[in-house]
Scaffold this motif. Structure first.
Motif, PDB file in Angstrom:
ATOM      1  N   SER A 109     -63.527 -48.574  -0.721  1.00 29.97           N
ATOM      2  CA  SER A 109     -62.743 -49.391   0.200  1.00 29.97           C
ATOM      3  C   SER A 109     -62.641 -50.825  -0.299  1.00 29.97           C
ATOM      4  CB  SER A 109     -63.381 -49.349   1.593  1.00 29.97           C
ATOM      5  OG  SER A 109     -62.638 -50.096   2.521  1.00 29.97           O
ATOM      6  N   LEU A 110     -63.728 -51.357  -0.823  1.00 30.62           N
ATOM      7  CA  LEU A 110     -63.716 -52.715  -1.366  1.00 30.62           C
ATOM      8  C   LEU A 110     -62.743 -52.810  -2.546  1.00 30.62           C
ATOM      9  CD1 LEU A 110     -64.999 -55.556  -1.252  1.00 30.62           C
ATOM     10  CD2 LEU A 110     -66.787 -54.709  -2.782  1.00 30.62           C
ATOM     11  N   ASN A 117     -60.115 -51.125  -2.890  1.00 26.89           N
ATOM     12  CA  ASN A 117     -58.753 -51.128  -2.351  1.00 26.89           C
ATOM     13  C   ASN A 117     -58.267 -52.548  -2.058  1.00 26.89           C
ATOM     14  OD1 ASN A 117     -58.689 -48.347  -2.423  1.00 26.89           O
ATOM     15  ND2 ASN A 117     -59.177 -48.079  -0.260  1.00 26.89           N
ATOM     16  N   THR A 118     -59.180 -53.412  -1.599  1.00 25.30           N
ATOM     17  CA  THR A 118     -58.784 -54.801  -1.338  1.00 25.30           C
ATOM     18  C   THR A 118     -58.468 -55.520  -2.647  1.00 25.30           C
ATOM     19  OG1 THR A 118     -61.023 -55.788  -1.397  1.00 25.30           O
ATOM     20  CG2 THR A 118     -60.303 -54.821   0.681  1.00 25.30           C
ATOM     21  N   TYR A 119     -59.213 -55.183  -3.712  1.00 21.71           N
ATOM     22  CA  TYR A 119     -58.919 -55.781  -5.018  1.00 21.71           C
ATOM     23  C   TYR A 119     -57.547 -55.317  -5.515  1.00 21.71           C
ATOM     24  CZ  TYR A 119     -63.972 -56.760  -5.174  1.00 21.71           C
ATOM     25  OH  TYR A 119     -65.252 -57.190  -4.893  1.00 21.71           O
ATOM     26  N   LEU A 120     -57.275 -54.013  -5.379  1.00 13.73           N
ATOM     27  CA  LEU A 120     -55.998 -53.469  -5.846  1.00 13.73           C
ATOM     28  C   LEU A 120     -54.835 -54.102  -5.091  1.00 13.73           C
ATOM     29  CD1 LEU A 120     -54.639 -51.329  -7.681  1.00 13.73           C
ATOM     30  CD2 LEU A 120     -54.752 -49.758  -5.734  1.00 13.73           C
ATOM     31  N   ALA A 121     -54.974 -54.217  -3.775  1.00 15.67           N
ATOM     32  CA  ALA A 121     -53.889 -54.752  -2.953  1.00 15.67           C
ATOM     33  C   ALA A 121     -53.580 -56.204  -3.280  1.00 15.67           C
ATOM     34  CB  ALA A 121     -54.247 -54.606  -1.474  1.00 15.67           C
ATOM     35  N   SER A 122     -54.589 -56.945  -3.709  1.00 20.20           N
ATOM     36  CA  SER A 122     -54.371 -58.366  -4.016  1.00 20.20           C
ATOM     37  C   SER A 122     -54.137 -58.612  -5.503  1.00 20.20           C
ATOM     38  CB  SER A 122     -55.558 -59.202  -3.522  1.00 20.20           C
ATOM     39  OG  SER A 122     -56.766 -58.745  -4.085  1.00 20.20           O
ATOM     40  N   GLY A 123     -53.879 -57.521  -6.257  1.00 17.85           N
ATOM     41  CA  GLY A 123     -53.485 -57.679  -7.656  1.00 17.85           C
ATOM     42  C   GLY A 123     -54.606 -57.696  -8.671  1.00 17.85           C
ATOM     43  N   ARG A 124     -55.860 -57.496  -8.219  1.00 12.82           N
ATOM     44  CA  ARG A 124     -56.988 -57.465  -9.165  1.00 12.82           C
ATOM     45  C   ARG A 124     -57.174 -56.029  -9.651  1.00 12.82           C
ATOM     46  NH1 ARG A 124     -61.190 -60.387  -5.264  1.00 12.82           N
ATOM     47  NH2 ARG A 124     -59.749 -59.547  -3.717  1.00 12.82           N
ATOM     48  N   VAL A 125     -56.202 -55.576 -10.419  1.00 10.35           N
ATOM     49  CA  VAL A 125     -56.068 -54.156 -10.750  1.00 10.35           C
ATOM     50  C   VAL A 125     -57.215 -53.662 -11.624  1.00 10.35           C
ATOM     51  CG1 VAL A 125     -54.551 -52.417 -11.763  1.00 10.35           C
ATOM     52  CG2 VAL A 125     -53.569 -54.361 -10.522  1.00 10.35           C
ATOM     53  N   GLU A 126     -57.539 -54.395 -12.664  1.00 10.01           N
ATOM     54  CA  GLU A 126     -58.606 -53.954 -13.571  1.00 10.01           C
ATOM     55  C   GLU A 126     -59.953 -53.896 -12.858  1.00 10.01           C
ATOM     56  OE1 GLU A 126     -58.826 -53.056 -17.232  1.00 10.01           O
ATOM     57  OE2 GLU A 126     -57.094 -52.299 -16.154  1.00 10.01           O
ATOM     58  N   GLN A 127     -60.229 -54.848 -11.992  1.00 13.86           N
ATOM     59  CA  GLN A 127     -61.463 -54.862 -11.221  1.00 13.86           C
ATOM     60  C   GLN A 127     -61.533 -53.635 -10.312  1.00 13.86           C
ATOM     61  OE1 GLN A 127     -61.981 -58.565  -9.141  1.00 13.86           O
ATOM     62  NE2 GLN A 127     -64.092 -58.170  -8.575  1.00 13.86           N
ATOM     63  N   ALA A 128     -60.415 -53.301  -9.703  1.00 11.59           N
ATOM     64  CA  ALA A 128     -60.361 -52.113  -8.836  1.00 11.59           C
ATOM     65  C   ALA A 128     -60.552 -50.842  -9.652  1.00 11.59           C
ATOM     66  CB  ALA A 128     -59.016 -52.078  -8.114  1.00 11.59           C
ATOM     67  N   ARG A 129     -59.906 -50.757 -10.796  1.00 18.72           N
ATOM     68  CA  ARG A 129     -59.994 -49.559 -11.631  1.00 18.72           C
ATOM     69  C   ARG A 129     -61.431 -49.235 -12.005  1.00 18.72           C
ATOM     70  NH1 ARG A 129     -60.916 -48.528 -16.577  1.00 18.72           N
ATOM     71  NH2 ARG A 129     -60.837 -50.715 -17.210  1.00 18.72           N
ATOM     72  N   GLU A 130     -62.188 -50.245 -12.375  1.00 17.02           N
ATOM     73  CA  GLU A 130     -63.580 -50.020 -12.768  1.00 17.02           C
ATOM     74  C   GLU A 130     -64.399 -49.412 -11.628  1.00 17.02           C
ATOM     75  OE1 GLU A 130     -65.000 -53.784 -14.088  1.00 17.02           O
ATOM     76  OE2 GLU A 130     -63.701 -53.833 -15.881  1.00 17.02           O
ATOM     77  N   ILE A 131     -64.171 -49.888 -10.408  1.00 18.42           N
ATOM     78  CA  ILE A 131     -64.912 -49.358  -9.258  1.00 18.42           C
ATOM     79  C   ILE A 131     -64.463 -47.940  -8.938  1.00 18.42           C
ATOM     80  CG2 ILE A 131     -65.425 -49.650  -6.802  1.00 18.42           C
ATOM     81  CD1 ILE A 131     -65.159 -52.647  -7.198  1.00 18.42           C
TER      82      ILE A 131
END
Length: 373
Positions: A96-97, A99-113
């Motif tokens: 879920s966390l 998802n907040t990164y992905l929605a705000s454009g932090r794509v690489e950070q989201a991908r790793e999680i």
């Protein structure tokens, strides 16, 4: 009743138990109000019900466009599950966390999680592995990684066949439609989005219904069936307005921009762009802001070529940073506009404007769009 009679613990348990219902039926306003009240009445209690309630608030807040609250409550839920020594609960909330990164454009950070959470549940053969796998597929599509997206979607279909849940099937078909879009396969897009819509209606999931309608609107746009596209967008917009789902409003406005560009309706395009920018700036959604820069750069390239070059430079730098890819149609428009602007401005002036734009943060994109502001 429980809140009115001081039964705060009972209220929290009820709210946490109803979180899934509120979330998947897109009853966001109602659900968030009750969840927030229940959490406030019991704070600072540490319990599995409190952690679950915080998690549902995060999911609902995300779709309502309140990214700050979504990230705050996701992080709190992760921490609480860790205190409770519930490793699986903490990993679900890490998704879920992300998802907040992905929605705000932090794509690489989201991908790793997503990769981390997916491995965790895969190793334990738990069905929740499906959830981060859907999100990881979205990242692969956004980044133009067709091989990874194709592999993941094949696995998603395996899950859908085994679990036979209409919501899971709808999610799977949506990702299939998105993959077909980056492959420029319109027939495949239509089939997938129609199946997604059918499954969403069967499940009673308004969120998935709204997204499927925007996908079908995009199909109609590509086929130059503009009246049909407007009907699908109106349906999706109604779902978003009824539920308070900013995530649906976002994709409706993105599709409206493409549709207005096809219809050469500059007024409609600027209206949709203005709405999209207002929400994206509020949420600090750098991916959408970069897409908006591309869209407006294409519009103004004839009468404001230097500014258009700056907008395209901003867009390219932001997409490069997060390893994002443009859809084929957008790629063709981007390369064509880039060549036109270089020829019109000359190499030196074009390169100067491009570098100036690349140095600007997507969060400051409005400095290049004074007419929209």
């Amino acid at each position: 009743w429980a809140l009115e009679h001081g039964e705060t613990g009972l209220a929290l348990r009820i709210a946490a138990g109803l979180g899934r219902y509120w979330f998947f039926r897109a009853l966001y306003r109602e659900g968030r109000e009750w969840l927030e009240r229940a959490v406030a009445s019991c704070s600072p209690v540490t319990s599995s019900h409190m952690a679950a309630a915080l998690g549902w608030i995060a999911g609902i807040a995300l779709h309502m466009g309140d990214y700050a609250r979504a990230e705050e409550t996701s992080a709190a839920a992760v921490a609480m599950f860790e205190v409770l020594d519930d490793e699986a609960g903490a990993m679900r909330e890490r998704n879920s966390l992300a998802n907040t990164y992905l929605a705000s454009g932090r794509v690489e950070q989201a991908r790793e999680i997503y990769d981390e959470v997916s491995r965790y549940f895969d190793e334990r053969r738990e069905d929740f592995a499906y959830v981060p796998m859907v999100n990881r597929t979205i990242v692969a599509v956004w980044q133009g990684d067709v091989t990874t997206a194709t592999t993941l979607i094949a696995r998603l279909y395996e899950y859908a066949d085994r679990i036979d849940n209409p919501e899971i099937r709808s999610w799977t078909e949506l990702t299939e439609g998105d993959l077909a879009a980056i492959l420029d396969d319109v027939d495949r897009m239509e089939d997938a989005y129609q199946r997604a819509l059918d499954h969403s209606l069967r499940a009673g999931n308004r969120l998935l219904e709204g997204w499927a309608c925007t996908g079908l609107a995009d199909v109609a746009r590509v086929r130059v069936e503009f009246s049909k596209a407007h009907v699908f967008l109106a349906t999706a917009a109604a779902v978003g307005a009824e539920s308070g789902a900013a995530s649906i409003e976002w994709v409706v406005n993105v599709t409206r921009i493409d549709l207005a560009a096809e219809e050469r309706d500059r007024e409609a395009l600027e209206t949709a762009l203005r709405r999209l920018l207002a929400s994206s700036l509020q949420w600090q959604d750098t991916r959408t802001l970069a897409l908006s820069a591309l869209g407006y750069g294409l519009v103004v390239r004839y009468d404001m070529p230097e500014n258009a070059a700056r907008l395209l430079g901003l867009h390219e730098a932001a997409f490069h940073k997060e390893k994002l890819a443009r859809r084929p149609r957008h790629e063709r428009l981007f390369q064509s506009a880039k060549a036109e602007l270089r020829e019109r401005l000359g190499d030196d002036s074009f390169d100067t404007a491009w570098k100036e734009g690349a140095a600007i943060s997507p969060l400051d994109v409005m400095t290049l769009m004074p007419e929209i502001g």
